[in-house]
Design an enzyme around this catalytic site. Sequence first.
Site, PDB file in Angstrom:
ATOM      1  N   LYS A 122       0.851  -1.197   0.000  1.00 45.00           N
ATOM      2  CA  LYS A 122       0.000   0.000   0.000  1.00 45.00           C
ATOM      3  C   LYS A 122       0.886   1.245   0.000  1.00 45.00           C
ATOM      4  O   LYS A 122       1.400   1.669   1.036  1.00 45.00           O
ATOM      5  CB  LYS A 122      -0.934   0.026   1.206  1.00 45.00           C
ATOM      6  CG  LYS A 122      -2.094   0.989   0.936  1.00 45.00           C
ATOM      7  CD  LYS A 122      -2.547   1.808   2.096  1.00 45.00           C
ATOM      8  CE  LYS A 122      -1.722   2.964   2.482  1.00 45.00           C
ATOM      9  NZ  LYS A 122      -1.700   4.107   1.556  1.00 45.00           N
TER      10      LYS A 122
ATOM     11  N   GLU B  12      10.289   1.847  10.147  1.00 44.23           N
ATOM     12  CA  GLU B  12      11.356   2.815   9.890  1.00 44.23           C
ATOM     13  C   GLU B  12      10.708   4.186   9.782  1.00 44.23           C
ATOM     14  O   GLU B  12       9.881   4.422   8.902  1.00 44.23           O
ATOM     15  CB  GLU B  12      12.152   2.442   8.634  1.00 44.23           C
ATOM     16  CG  GLU B  12      13.033   1.220   8.845  1.00 44.23           C
ATOM     17  CD  GLU B  12      13.958   1.291  10.065  1.00 44.23           C
ATOM     18  OE1 GLU B  12      14.375   2.405  10.440  1.00 44.23           O
ATOM     19  OE2 GLU B  12      14.250   0.234  10.665  1.00 44.23           O
TER      20      GLU B  12
ATOM     21  N   CYS C  71      14.240  11.261   5.028  1.00 38.46           N
ATOM     22  CA  CYS C  71      14.295  10.914   6.451  1.00 38.46           C
ATOM     23  C   CYS C  71      15.711  11.104   6.991  1.00 38.46           C
ATOM     24  O   CYS C  71      15.905  11.258   8.184  1.00 38.46           O
ATOM     25  CB  CYS C  71      13.820   9.483   6.670  1.00 38.46           C
ATOM     26  SG  CYS C  71      14.737   8.299   5.675  1.00 38.46           S
TER      27      CYS C  71
ATOM     28  N   GLU D 201      10.517  16.548  13.630  1.00 38.34           N
ATOM     29  CA  GLU D 201      11.087  16.273  12.311  1.00 38.34           C
ATOM     30  C   GLU D 201      10.675  17.417  11.391  1.00 38.34           C
ATOM     31  O   GLU D 201       9.486  17.699  11.243  1.00 38.34           O
ATOM     32  CB  GLU D 201      10.539  14.948  11.771  1.00 38.34           C
ATOM     33  CG  GLU D 201      11.065  14.646  10.395  1.00 38.34           C
ATOM     34  CD  GLU D 201      10.616  13.290   9.855  1.00 38.34           C
ATOM     35  OE1 GLU D 201       9.431  12.955  10.007  1.00 38.34           O
ATOM     36  OE2 GLU D 201      11.463  12.599   9.265  1.00 38.34           O
TER      37      GLU D 201
HETATM   38  P1  NAD Z   1       2.815   8.763   6.929  1.00 32.29           P
HETATM   39  O1  NAD Z   1       3.147   8.112   8.213  1.00 32.29           O
HETATM   40  O2  NAD Z   1       1.806   9.835   6.930  1.00 32.29           O
HETATM   41  O3  NAD Z   1       2.281   7.670   5.880  1.00 32.29           O
HETATM   42  C1  NAD Z   1       3.054   6.548   5.500  1.00 32.29           C
HETATM   43  C2  NAD Z   1       2.133   5.481   4.938  1.00 32.29           C
HETATM   44  O4  NAD Z   1       1.274   5.002   5.970  1.00 32.29           O
HETATM   45  C3  NAD Z   1       1.220   5.948   3.816  1.00 32.29           C
HETATM   46  O5  NAD Z   1       1.101   4.941   2.849  1.00 32.29           O
HETATM   47  C4  NAD Z   1      -0.102   6.171   4.542  1.00 32.29           C
HETATM   48  O6  NAD Z   1      -1.225   6.095   3.691  1.00 32.29           O
HETATM   49  C5  NAD Z   1      -0.072   5.034   5.521  1.00 32.29           C
HETATM   50  N1  NAD Z   1      -0.925   5.185   6.709  1.00 32.29           N
HETATM   51  C6  NAD Z   1      -1.383   6.316   7.283  1.00 32.29           C
HETATM   52  N2  NAD Z   1      -2.140   6.036   8.366  1.00 32.29           N
HETATM   53  C7  NAD Z   1      -2.148   4.688   8.490  1.00 32.29           C
HETATM   54  C8  NAD Z   1      -2.735   3.787   9.424  1.00 32.29           C
HETATM   55  N3  NAD Z   1      -3.467   4.210  10.461  1.00 32.29           N
HETATM   56  N4  NAD Z   1      -2.530   2.463   9.257  1.00 32.29           N
HETATM   57  C9  NAD Z   1      -1.771   2.011   8.228  1.00 32.29           C
HETATM   58  N5  NAD Z   1      -1.197   2.820   7.311  1.00 32.29           N
HETATM   59  C10 NAD Z   1      -1.375   4.148   7.443  1.00 32.29           C
HETATM   60  O7  NAD Z   1       4.208   9.255   6.297  1.00 32.29           O
HETATM   61  P2  NAD Z   1       4.440  10.104   4.964  1.00 32.29           P
HETATM   62  O8  NAD Z   1       4.002  11.503   5.189  1.00 32.29           O
HETATM   63  O9  NAD Z   1       3.900   9.357   3.790  1.00 32.29           O
HETATM   64  O10 NAD Z   1       6.043  10.028   4.835  1.00 32.29           O
HETATM   65  C11 NAD Z   1       6.915  10.872   5.493  1.00 32.29           C
HETATM   66  C12 NAD Z   1       7.478  10.202   6.731  1.00 32.29           C
HETATM   67  O11 NAD Z   1       8.174   9.010   6.356  1.00 32.29           O
HETATM   68  C13 NAD Z   1       8.518  11.056   7.459  1.00 32.29           C
HETATM   69  O12 NAD Z   1       8.293  10.989   8.835  1.00 32.29           O
HETATM   70  C14 NAD Z   1       9.840  10.385   7.098  1.00 32.29           C
HETATM   71  O13 NAD Z   1      10.876  10.581   8.014  1.00 32.29           O
HETATM   72  C15 NAD Z   1       9.436   8.973   7.044  1.00 32.29           C
HETATM   73  N6  NAD Z   1      10.434   8.200   6.280  1.00 32.29           N
HETATM   74  C16 NAD Z   1      11.268   7.359   6.983  1.00 32.29           C
HETATM   75  C17 NAD Z   1      12.245   6.630   6.289  1.00 32.29           C
HETATM   76  C18 NAD Z   1      13.156   5.682   7.021  1.00 32.29           C
HETATM   77  O14 NAD Z   1      13.714   4.791   6.384  1.00 32.29           O
HETATM   78  N7  NAD Z   1      13.338   5.833   8.325  1.00 32.29           N
HETATM   79  C19 NAD Z   1      12.372   6.769   4.892  1.00 32.29           C
HETATM   80  C20 NAD Z   1      11.526   7.661   4.241  1.00 32.29           C
HETATM   81  C21 NAD Z   1      10.539   8.353   4.945  1.00 32.29           C
END
Ligand code: NAD
Length: 483
Positions: free
Chosen positions: A179, A254, A288, A382
């Site tokens: 997803k 992550e 990230c 962040e």
């Molecule tokens: P997000 O947490 O808003 O969403 C990530 C994913 O989770 C999306 O596909 C979203 O639709 C889904 N999601 C949202 N609510 C959910 C729920 N209740 N249950 C299951 N899935 C759900 O993050 P974002 O805005 O898409 O991405 C940015 C974030 O990702 C930043 O915090 C960044 O640091 C992090 N990130 C971390 C890494 C790493 O390797 N540590 C790499 C890239 C991005």
Amino acid sequence: MSSIQNLATNRSVIAGRINGRPVGGGSRPLHGPTGDLVAHLSLSDVPDVDAAVRAAVDAQQAWRRTPPPRRGEILTRAAAILAERRTEFAAAITREEGKTLREAGVEVDRAVDYLSFFGAEGWRLAGHEFANLEPNLRITSRREPLGVVGLITPWNFPLAIPAWKLGPALVAGNSVVLKPALEAPGPSVLLAELLESAGLPPGVLNVLIGGGATVGAAVVAHPGIQAVSFTGSTEIGRQIAAVAGQRMARVQLELGGSNATVVLDDAEPDVAAELIARSAFGLTGQACTATSRVYCTPGIAPALVESLAARARAVRIGAGTDPATDIGPLVNPAAHARVAKIVETAVREGAVLHTPREAPPPFFEPTVLTNLAPGAQIFETEVFGPVVAVVEVSSLAEAIACVNASRYGLVASILTDSLAAAQTFTDEVRAGTVKVNEATTGNQPNVPFGGLKDSSNAAFKEQGSAALDFYTVSKSVYLRWAS
Ligand code: NAD
């Protein structure tokens, strides 16, 4: 029928895939960061999760029996096709996420590397044999796939992150329900189609385009999904851990970061500023691993700030499709409002702003701040935008204390010629990756990656051979025979 049609125009339809066929309903417009119509989304809802899991369960029966090197061959072939289609995939990333075509091309290259690396892992999957006292007994352990795994990915690397999860998941013999984030789902669908064209059997990889709170949550809660690998925000990660923990599903998280670069007096100010600018402003700060905190000793502070601010002012902001652009917009107006608020709060807390604030949303100028106290809000959050706060510290020990004061622990870097300082830093800093004279951004596909503290649940690493630990379970086998 392709689930992405007329990709070159602004009239494409992006649909998920179950069993190799498009799935979803309705037609929701997908806008790029600057508001242009990118595509129409054919959305899935909760019942599709069950259909995707059933398809994945069925397909996994033959997939887990496919010899691992043959599974790997498909990934290797997919890597070659992806390399050939670099321009097309980069365009899809830029259109939906907004990064520049140059940055998107680098992301495609990374995805190629992940697929190649895990393709080769097909030949390296191995078990273990244990010593024992009896002549007619052999005790071994082998790695087996988990079954169906759920992959939930963010928008900021809409191709590379799915690729670095799919590589180990598939080569280990799992089937997948993926997803991707709704902001940039196209590259995941394109990758799924590409993998099928490389020989991946239908149903081994299913993709659902849907909301996080609905489809994403249903993937996490589904009893047919043995494990969930999630990359995204710390807040959502916590929710996922709670739900997956309840049903004892394996979970890999992550999450966010607030990465620091330490600069000591013996560093060269322009070299340091260049590395920090790359880490802080590249990808519009939406990585990230981006640097958002800099701790420097007093001797280098003035020259470093001046050089960093000059570099920030020289960055050309614009459309990702314009070859003259260095950084594109933030992903959407909400992201812009969030980053702007962080900077406004910092200024209210006494920060000195060294760069102009003029770009219209969702563009955001590279921003350099100084004069902030250690407890300022920017150090607790962040940022996820092209913003860096520079703090003067009196010593390496104070710098390390500041780095470690963060609730995050993803990456930290030190810029110095001192071997002793570098060694102390790598020993004392609590982060999943520490670097010396390197940008915080960037990592190799064969090296384990993952955070500590609020950046990860730190149970399993991603990337490198270590990634296979998450996607496999070891089975112990006692084999006795008559002499
Ligand atoms: P997000 O947490 O808003 O969403 C990530 C994913 O989770 C999306 O596909 C979203 O639709 C889904 N999601 C949202 N609510 C959910 C729920 N209740 N249950 C299951 N899935 C759900 O993050 P974002 O805005 O898409 O991405 C940015 C974030 O990702 C930043 O915090 C960044 O640091 C992090 N990130 C971390 C890494 C790493 O390797 N540590 C790499 C890239 C991005």
